[in-house]
Design an enzyme around this catalytic site. Structure first.
Site, PDB file in Angstrom:
ATOM      1  N   SER A  33       0.876  -1.196  -0.133  1.00 41.72           N
ATOM      2  CA  SER A  33      -0.012  -0.001   0.050  1.00 41.72           C
ATOM      3  C   SER A  33       0.890   1.324   0.089  1.00 41.72           C
ATOM      4  CB  SER A  33      -0.846  -0.068   1.352  1.00 41.72           C
ATOM      5  OG  SER A  33      -0.098  -0.269   2.354  1.00 41.72           O
ATOM      6  N   GLY A  34       2.183   1.052  -0.102  1.00 32.84           N
ATOM      7  CA  GLY A  34       2.948   2.418  -0.157  1.00 32.84           C
ATOM      8  C   GLY A  34       3.097   2.931  -1.201  1.00 32.84           C
ATOM      9  N   LEU A  36       5.986   3.600  -3.170  1.00 33.35           N
ATOM     10  CA  LEU A  36       6.835   2.993  -3.853  1.00 33.35           C
ATOM     11  C   LEU A  36       5.898   2.020  -4.972  1.00 33.35           C
ATOM     12  CD1 LEU A  36      10.048   2.918  -4.640  1.00 33.35           C
ATOM     13  CD2 LEU A  36       9.846   0.579  -3.704  1.00 33.35           C
ATOM     14  N   ARG A  65      -0.379  -4.243   5.645  1.00 37.03           N
ATOM     15  CA  ARG A  65      -1.180  -4.438   7.153  1.00 37.03           C
ATOM     16  C   ARG A  65      -2.654  -4.070   6.847  1.00 37.03           C
ATOM     17  NH1 ARG A  65       3.099  -2.035  10.978  1.00 37.03           N
ATOM     18  NH2 ARG A  65       3.012  -0.605   9.462  1.00 37.03           N
ATOM     19  N   HIS A 203      17.844   2.339  -7.494  1.00 32.99           N
ATOM     20  CA  HIS A 203      17.204   2.597  -8.926  1.00 32.99           C
ATOM     21  C   HIS A 203      18.300   3.623  -9.800  1.00 32.99           C
ATOM     22  CE1 HIS A 203      16.036   6.393  -7.008  1.00 32.99           C
ATOM     23  NE2 HIS A 203      15.611   6.760  -8.427  1.00 32.99           N
ATOM     24  N   LYS A 207      18.957   3.616 -14.663  1.00 39.18           N
ATOM     25  CA  LYS A 207      18.602   4.780 -15.326  1.00 39.18           C
ATOM     26  C   LYS A 207      19.614   4.383 -16.667  1.00 39.18           C
ATOM     27  CE  LYS A 207      17.561   8.072 -11.968  1.00 39.18           C
ATOM     28  NZ  LYS A 207      16.387   8.671 -12.114  1.00 39.18           N
ATOM     29  N   ASP A 260      20.253   9.002   2.417  1.00 37.25           N
ATOM     30  CA  ASP A 260      19.342   8.733   1.554  1.00 37.25           C
ATOM     31  C   ASP A 260      19.858   8.968   0.079  1.00 37.25           C
ATOM     32  OD1 ASP A 260      16.548   8.639   0.648  1.00 37.25           O
ATOM     33  OD2 ASP A 260      16.955  10.980   0.083  1.00 37.25           O
ATOM     34  N   HIS A 265      23.023   6.107  -4.228  1.00 38.55           N
ATOM     35  CA  HIS A 265      23.314   6.665  -5.654  1.00 38.55           C
ATOM     36  C   HIS A 265      24.528   7.432  -5.811  1.00 38.55           C
ATOM     37  CE1 HIS A 265      19.067   5.685  -4.946  1.00 38.55           C
ATOM     38  NE2 HIS A 265      18.700   6.864  -4.714  1.00 38.55           N
TER      39      HIS A 265
HETATM   40  C1  BG6 Z   1      15.583   8.188  -3.683  1.00 38.35           C
HETATM   41  C2  BG6 Z   1      15.406   9.052  -2.506  1.00 38.35           C
HETATM   42  O1  BG6 Z   1      16.369   7.123  -3.393  1.00 38.35           O
HETATM   43  O2  BG6 Z   1      15.934   9.020  -4.913  1.00 38.35           O
HETATM   44  C3  BG6 Z   1      14.554  10.079  -2.771  1.00 38.35           C
HETATM   45  O3  BG6 Z   1      14.919   8.159  -1.480  1.00 38.35           O
HETATM   46  C4  BG6 Z   1      15.016  10.973  -4.038  1.00 38.35           C
HETATM   47  O4  BG6 Z   1      14.640  10.946  -1.576  1.00 38.35           O
HETATM   48  C5  BG6 Z   1      14.947  10.003  -4.962  1.00 38.35           C
HETATM   49  O5  BG6 Z   1      14.053  12.051  -4.066  1.00 38.35           O
HETATM   50  C6  BG6 Z   1      15.468  10.468  -6.385  1.00 38.35           C
HETATM   51  O6  BG6 Z   1      15.520   9.889  -7.397  1.00 38.35           O
HETATM   52  P1  BG6 Z   1      15.135  10.239  -8.920  1.00 38.35           P
HETATM   53  O7  BG6 Z   1      15.110   9.144  -9.737  1.00 38.35           O
HETATM   54  O8  BG6 Z   1      14.011  11.204  -8.803  1.00 38.35           O
HETATM   55  O9  BG6 Z   1      16.539  11.183  -9.200  1.00 38.35           O
END
Ligand code: BG6
Length: 516
Positions: A33-34, A36, A65, A203, A207, A260, A265
């Site tokens: 339900s989140g 993502l 839940r 993620h 890209k 974060d 990344h």
């Molecule tokens: C996520 C972070 O991993 O990447 C977010 O938790 C951030 O805080 C996001 O906004 C940025 O991803 P993108 O693909 O929009 O650059």
């Protein structure tokens, strides 16, 4: 002198991309339900489905839940898919949604997993699935271990020795919150899973432009010989966002920008841009090189931290002409919060290739413009024979890999301005994915989900990469904790705190200007 001439003409050979159907499997999403799930995972899965790559046997089982029926879950997904700007609609969506099921339960309760097991068997029978399963952990990180250990206790992570079916677990970030917690999590996952079953997702690696970095560096002969301390003056990696903390205060107050964005990344992009050529494009060979690179990062000196790491927090300001509150005024954020929303760092690599070359990294929320790029600035020529040109006006050649929003590559070189006089001007050779390949790029999650179904771990993070990145950043977090200082304030809609400028300025350099 500073006018930029832009020239775009890129030709590409015919590209035929033959996509083959994926192996049949089911996907269980914990945390269904989140945000993502509804905003990224389901649209990515729908897109794969629409391209005809999902076999008949494929289905999704969402778990969370809150109590919901399958129909209510589908209704929620349908609503979200419709809301997406270029969201797909129509018959294909309905067929896809029919393969989405839902099961509510309490993650710590063992009983939930036995119900889950039975439901999966029933659905696999209904869809004639062979029993291949992906468990996607899209829950708060505190639940990762709880879920995996319960699955393990009921034998649901075991793969038969004859290889007749497989089980994979995708782990979302954050993977731990520092080195000890990441290692602890690893130990616990390793009790029930082999490393080749664990897919730690970042993620950014999905890209297209980040992947193109590998092709760019290792499939062309022209760049590799100059990709070193002899020719490169500095490298800058920027991930600037206009968004603030949005509705994620609960998470972000515990995380902050270093956890974060940097631990994952930013460090991954650093690794890809600076690593040695892997011997093959094989998951472990690529990851070996990334680990080696991350281990060559010079540790930050905790006593002199301000010289290499700067953190900031956005105050009130305006983004795109709209007034926005400061971080401490956001809903769910403590008015006294010391959590950073911006980090800039100077990184030095202790290896032969990069000795003495600074890598400047910056990433922040509520900045002036959404832009992610990797910029490699080259040294200027050792001797300038054009006496008419003031050497101080000579600019560096810069190669920029634009990751978003305008994916592409540009190379700025020095050229002659037409006319009888010797006049030099920077000229930018620009290549935009959109204009060359004429279609929007697949979302990063789409690519990564397909890789996971295909069992390809190249674009997923190995345990030792996680440890190497945390090993570097944990002392920074500890020093900040000890200092109890507030991050430097910067106005929302700007380019971060002025203190960040001191990092390159101390080396007689500056950040690239990224105004639109
Ligand atoms: C996520 C972070 O991993 O990447 C977010 O938790 C951030 O805080 C996001 O906004 C940025 O991803 P993108 O693909 O929009 O650059």
């Amino acid at each position: 002198m500073t006018d930029i001439i832009t020239h775009t003409h890129v030709s590409h050979g015919d590209f035929h991309c033959v996509e083959s159907r994926l192996e049949p499997c089911s996907l269980v999403i914990f945390g269904a339900s989140g945000d993502l799930t509804v905003r990224k995972l389901v649209p990515a899965l729908l897109s794969i489905f629409q391209r005809g790559l999902q076999p008949e046997e494929f289905f999704i089982l969402g778990c969370a839940r809150s109590r919901m029926t399958d129909e209510q879950f589908r209704g929620k997904l349908r609503l979200e898919l419709k809301q997406q700007a270029d969201g797909p609609a129509g018959a294909m969506t309905d067929i896809f949604l029919k393969r989405c099921y839902y099961l509510a339960g309490d993650y710590p309760e063992l009983e939930f997993y036995s119900t889950l097991g039975k439901k999966l068997e029933e659905l696999e029978k209904r869809h004639s699935g062979p029993g291949n399963r992906i468990y996607y952990l899209s829950t708060p990180p505190a639940l990762f271990e709880v879920i995996v250990s319960r699955l393990g206790a009921l034998g649901m992570t075991a793969e038969p020795g004859d290889g007749s079916r497989w089980v994979r677990v995708v782990v979302e970030k954050p993977f731990g919150r520092d080195l000890p917690s990441a290692m602890e999590l690893d130990t616990r996952l390793a009790r029930v899973l082999k490393e080749n079953q664990v897919y730690r997702i970042d993620h950014y690696l999905g890209k297209e432009t980040v992947q193109n970095l590998l092709m760019f560096r290792f499939a062309n002969v022209v760049f590799e010989p100059i990709w070193n301390r002899r020719y490169v003056d500095n490298v800058q990696i920027t991930v600037a966002e206009t968004l603030g903390v949005e509705h994620r205060a609960g998470y972000f107050e515990q995380a902050g920008q270093l956890r974060d964005m940097f631990q994952n990344h930013m460090m991954q992009m650093l690794a890809l841009v600076a690593m040695e050529p892997p011997s093959s494009f094989d998951a472990d060979r690529v990851r070996d090189e990334k680990v080696k690179l991350l281990r060559s990062v010079r540790p930050f000196d905790a006593g002199e931290l301000g010289r290499s790491v700067v953190r900031g927090q956005y105050g009130p300001g305006s983004v795109g002409g709209t007034g926005v509150p400061g971080y401490c005024q956001e809903e769910g954020v403590s008015p006294e919060s010391r959590v950073e929303t911006y980090v800039a760092a100077k990184i030095m690599l202790d290896n032969w290739r990069w000795q003495g070359v600074p890598f400047y990294l910056r990433s922040g929320k509520r900045l002036a413009r959404r832009v992610s790029e990797i910029a490699v600035t080259f040294k200027t020529v050792p001797h300038l024979m054009f006496t008419e040109v003031n050497p101080e006006h000579l600019m560096s050649d810069v190669l920029v890999l634009n990751i978003q929003p305008e994916e592409g590559v540009s190379l700025t070189v020095q050229a002659k301005r037409p006319g009888p006089k010797v006049q030099m001007t920077p000229l930018t050779l620009d290549f935009h994915y959109r204009s060359v390949f004429g279609r929007s790029l697949p979302d990063a999650y789409e690519r990564l989900l397909m890789d996971c179904i295909s069992g390809d771990q190249t674009l997923f993070i190995r345990h030792d990469e996680v440890a190497a990145a945390w090993g570097l950043l944990t002392p920074v977090l500890e020093a900040w904790e000890e200092q109890q200082a507030r991050p430097a304030l910067y106005p929302a809609g700007g380019w971060g705190p002025g203190e960040a400028d001191d990092l390159p300025a101390a080396d007689n350099r500056s950040w690239r200007r990224l105004e639109a």
